[in-house]
Write an enzyme that holds these catalytic residues in place. Structure first.
Site, mmCIF file in Angstrom:
data_model
loop_
_atom_site.group_PDB
_atom_site.id
_atom_site.type_symbol
_atom_site.label_atom_id
_atom_site.label_comp_id
_atom_site.label_asym_id
_atom_site.label_seq_id
_atom_site.Cartn_x
_atom_site.Cartn_y
_atom_site.Cartn_z
ATOM 1 C CG HIS A 81 -85.691 9.581 5.530
ATOM 2 N ND1 HIS A 81 -84.606 8.734 5.461
ATOM 3 C CD2 HIS A 81 -85.614 10.370 4.437
ATOM 4 C CE1 HIS A 81 -83.921 8.988 4.365
ATOM 5 N NE2 HIS A 81 -84.507 9.983 3.714
ATOM 6 C CG ASP A 160 -83.832 5.774 -3.071
ATOM 7 O OD1 ASP A 160 -84.488 6.622 -3.712
ATOM 8 O OD2 ASP A 160 -83.113 6.080 -2.111
ATOM 9 N NE ARG A 167 -86.062 12.239 -7.117
ATOM 10 C CZ ARG A 167 -86.217 12.175 -5.801
ATOM 11 N NH1 ARG A 167 -85.826 11.128 -5.124
ATOM 12 N NH2 ARG A 167 -86.789 13.169 -5.158
ATOM 13 C CB SER A 182 -86.822 8.547 -2.805
ATOM 14 O OG SER A 182 -85.608 8.744 -2.138
ATOM 15 C CE LYS A 186 -83.392 7.038 1.378
ATOM 16 N NZ LYS A 186 -83.541 7.678 0.086
#
Ligand code: URA
Length: 419
Positions: A81, A160, A167, A182, A186
């Protein structure tokens, strides 16, 4: 317990208890707290921060807001990520390379956030590609072809999904506790046992300095450890956009080209650094240089591109677009950018400004329910360090609105700093 009291506590810089955080996440996920109340709390967190303990509690509450997948039957599964960037198409290139080397990749990506792009928006620009498959299908895909890239439409970290969209629309993206929770919620929910994080810093990243990026990385590594997921973080610069294109379809095309071996140097460096660590985590070799060679080999022999096509086909996408990227719908106006009377070397090309320009053209969202325009964006012929002659076309603006396109050309001319 009620949400007004929780908002007031964070507004007044007090620490929230685990119960208060759990209450907020559960009730917001179940639509018992309004978006405006959640926005107020998120803004208070953004302004006043969170302790490490609060961040861990927030992450676990978000991960537990839906299902947590168990992928242990698949052996070591890796995930990757990025904390966000402009022109960041790394996942589209990296994930199929790693899967083509026999390491299962199971990844839940996000949409664009603020001025940064999102892998899910990019994948959705491939006609037919389904980002919202069931959890069973996600696991089945990883078992069958060794890779699945999905969005947040299943019951994985639903908290999220809601907070992320808020956001994006409320300028509350650049916050260590909000980013760490966040991303890690995930990652925990999607089930991979090993996680490699690309933590970016610079103009186009949410962390503006290397020190802040390191702080964010440490926080996420700590959360990974607590959740039993081995996590490695690489810190990478994001001062100018990554690669040559910013925009959803444009970046998919660039990724396909990269998988054919035409890969921009900066993109290649990030892909190789992250990938060699993913292979190491998966037990495929401790020598990072050798791991990089294996990755390059699977680009040269076409296996990585084949894996990408397999991924697209398996998730309902039309592979003919990958085989012939000219099939992608182009923007109506493709306008050249020439810096009249300027000659020299590109000194600066601020990624944040270019990301905002892409959002202005329709490539990102202003309101959370906005539809994005896949075809628009920016192609950068010249990047930092490149020489520029007076008549050179330094970039192209891709727009579906002539006036917006022309305005973007003028704005981009100012973003290029030539010395
Ligand atoms: N990516 C995410 O998934 N969340 C963030 O907050 C930033 C980047």
């Amino acid at each position: 317990m009620n949400i007004q009291e929780i908002i007031a506590k964070k507004r007044d810089k007090q620490e929230l208890t685990k119960e208060e955080i759990n209450f907020f996440i559960t009730e917001y996920t179940n639509n018992n707290i309004a978006d405006y109340q959640a926005s107020a709390l998120i803004m208070a967190i953004y302004l006043n921060g969170m302790s490490k303990e609060e961040t861990v509690n927030l992450t676990l509450a978000m991960a537990n807001s839906g299902d947590i997948l168990d992928l242990s039957e698949l052996g070591i599964v890796v995930d990757k990520h990025s904390t966000g960037g402009v022109g960041d198409k790394v996942t589209l290139i990296l994930a199929p390379i790693i899967a083509s080397l026999g390491v299962p990749v199971a990844k839940m990506s996000g949409r664009g956030l603020g001025y940064t792009g999102g892998t899910i928006d990019k994948l959705e620009s491939i006609p037919g590609y389904k980002i919202n498959i069931s959890e069973e299908e996600f696991i089945k895909n990883v078992k069958k072809i060794g890779i699945s890239l999905i969005g947040q439409t299943m019951n994985l970290a639903p908290a999220d999904k809601k907070i992320y969209a808020l956001r994006d629309a409320t300028s509350t993206t650049e916050s260590i506790p909000l980013i760490a929770s966040s991303i890690m919620s995930k990652k925990i929910a999607a089930g991979a046992s090993k996680i490699v994080l690309d933590v970016t810093y610079g103009s186009g990243a949410f962390m503006k300095t290397k020190d802040k990026a390191q702080e964010l990385a440490n926080e996420m590594i700590e959360i990974g450890k607590m959740a039993g997921r081995e996590t490695v973080a690489i810190i990478t610069p994001m001062e100018e956009p990554l690669g040559r294109n910013v925009g959803n379809t444009l970046e998919v095309i660039e990724a396909v080209e990269a998988l054919k071996g035409n890969i921009a140097e900066d993109v290649k460096n990030v892909v190789l650094e992250l990938g060699s660590n993913m292979l190491k985590l998966a037990g495929k070799g401790n020598n990072l240089e050798e791991n990089e060679s294996k990755m390059l080999e699977n680009i040269s022999n076409g296996k990585a591109l084949e894996k990408f096509k397999e991924l697209v086909a398996n998730q309902g996408g039309d592979v003919s677009y990958i085989e012939d990227t000219n099939k992608f719908e182009k923007a109506k106006y493709i306008l050249p950018v020439i810096l009249e009377n300027q000659k020299g070397t590109v000194k600066e090309l601020k990624a944040e400004e270019i990301g905002k320009l892409s959002v202005f053209l329709g490539g990102g969202r202003i309101r959370k329910e906005d539809k994005i325009d896949s075809a628009v964006g920016i192609t950068l012929n010249k990047k930092v360090g490149d020489k520029v002659e007076k008549s050179d076309i330094v970039a192209y603006i891709h727009s579906n609105d002539e006036e917006k396109g022309k305005e973007a050309v003028q704005r981009l001319k100012k973003i290029y700093i030539i010395k």
